[in-house]
Write a protein that holds these residues in place. Structure first.
Motif, PDB file in Angstrom:
ATOM      1  N   VAL A  37      -2.469   1.033  -3.959  1.00 43.98           N
ATOM      2  CA  VAL A  37      -1.618  -0.420  -4.078  1.00 43.98           C
ATOM      3  C   VAL A  37      -1.639  -0.743  -4.999  1.00 43.98           C
ATOM      4  O   VAL A  37      -1.487  -0.478  -6.459  1.00 43.98           O
ATOM      5  N   ILE A  73       0.995  -1.003  -0.133  1.00 46.20           N
ATOM      6  CA  ILE A  73       0.297  -0.466   0.247  1.00 46.20           C
ATOM      7  C   ILE A  73       1.040   1.262  -0.153  1.00 46.20           C
ATOM      8  O   ILE A  73       1.838   1.380   0.307  1.00 46.20           O
ATOM      9  N   GLY A 132      -6.336   0.704   6.526  1.00 50.16           N
ATOM     10  CA  GLY A 132      -5.647  -0.283   5.765  1.00 50.16           C
ATOM     11  C   GLY A 132      -5.211  -0.564   8.214  1.00 50.16           C
ATOM     12  O   GLY A 132      -5.071   0.466   8.664  1.00 50.16           O
ATOM     13  N   VAL A 155      -5.805   4.245   2.914  1.00 54.10           N
ATOM     14  CA  VAL A 155      -4.527   3.897   2.469  1.00 54.10           C
ATOM     15  C   VAL A 155      -4.765   4.698   1.010  1.00 54.10           C
ATOM     16  O   VAL A 155      -6.151   4.581   0.687  1.00 54.10           O
ATOM     17  N   SER A 171      -5.888  -6.604  -5.669  1.00 53.58           N
ATOM     18  CA  SER A 171      -5.153  -5.153  -5.732  1.00 53.58           C
ATOM     19  C   SER A 171      -6.032  -4.024  -6.681  1.00 53.58           C
ATOM     20  O   SER A 171      -5.618  -2.702  -6.098  1.00 53.58           O
TER      21      SER A 171
END
Ligand code: G1P
Length: 266
Positions: A166, A149, A223, A163, A209
């Motif tokens: 990613v 991340i 996160g 976040v 992702s």
């Protein structure tokens, strides 16, 4: 909205564990005396899940037999991903079964010591409506095995961190941080919209992702640092440590195993 449904992707062919997986799917290899997948099912149930969707592969009929016999009380539905089209695709095909409610995803290659981390993700989602993903700090040399991340600042005192993006399996030198995704997620239904607009990566695979990254760029992802024990059972070493840890917790063999290990290591 409460989180009651979990998706467990289990369609891979387990080639890293040949010859053990010639007949037995890797998710059913025993971790001490219990199929690995049962540990994942128990973790989900311990976090309040009552419906589990197992994404399997018709080449692994034993997974369906397991679903009929799994203990714990949750309802289990099996769906099939017949082509290896990636983790994003495995989640996408559960869209109708999941419906509009938020849901968890547990990658069975990662075994947690208990349900506390998933409970944390569920709490985070229920309190904020954000998609919550489990993250862990690892040595830079290990980031290339994971989704990594781009954090917004540093984790707060409760281990929460925004976040911003990613990237899947970056080189150590290009990695945006040393915070990686550890295979536990609680998604709102919006993830399906991001999955639907993904372009397949190399080999036709849809990366989960990439969908999380697109969602994070809109500010929807938090996160949560993991604090419980974790074993990566996708590797032979992780399988071993998970079995030893599970056995050490059992009153019938734990004390003897501890004594034996101590003697063996002297
Ligand atoms: C998958 C995910 C990755 C995540 C990892 C956790 O990778 O794509 O983002 O960090 O699980 O175990 P895989 O291990 O299936 O290659």
């Amino acid at each position: 909205m409460p989180v009651r449904t979990a998706v467990i992707p289990a369609a891979g062919l387990g080639t890293r564990f040949l010859p053990a997986t010639k007949v037995v799917p890797k998710e059913l290899l025993p971790v001490f005396d219990t199929p690995s997948l049962q540990h994942t099912v128990d973790e989900a149930i311990g976090a309040g899940i009552d419906h589990i969707i197992l994404v399997s592969n018709r080449a692994k009929p034993a997974i369906e037999a397991f679903a009929d016999k799994a203990s714990g009380g949750a309802r289990i539905t099996v769906v099939y991903q017949d082509a290896p089209r990636g983790l994003g695709h495995a989640v996408e095909i559960t869209r109708e079964l999941v419906g509009d409610a938020p849901f968890a995803v547990l990658l069975p290659d990662e075994l947690m010591g208990d349900s506390s981390h998933l409970q944390d993700l569920v709490r985070e989602h229920e309190a904020t409506g954000q998609t919550a993903i489990g993250v862990k700090r690892v040595p830079r040399s290990e980031v290339s095995a994971y989704g990594c991340i781009t954090p917004q600042g540093v984790p707060d005192a409760n281990g929460r961190v925004g976040v911003r993006d990613v990237v899947e399996k970056p080189n150590a030198v290009d990695a945006p941080s040393d915070l990686v995704i550890i295979g536990r997620y609680v998604f709102s239904r919006h993830i399906f919209g991001y999955l639907a607009s993904l372009k397949p990566a190399a080999g036709g695979e849809l990366q989960l992702s990439d969908a999380i990254g697109a969602y994070a760029r809109k500010g929807g992802v938090t996160g949560v640092l993991i604090s419980c024990t974790r074993h990566d059972t996708g590797t032979p070493m992780g399988m071993l440590t998970a079995s030893i840890d599970a056995a050490l917790k059992r009153s019938n063999v734990g004390p003897q195993l501890r004594t034996w290990l101590e003697g063996r290591l002297q």
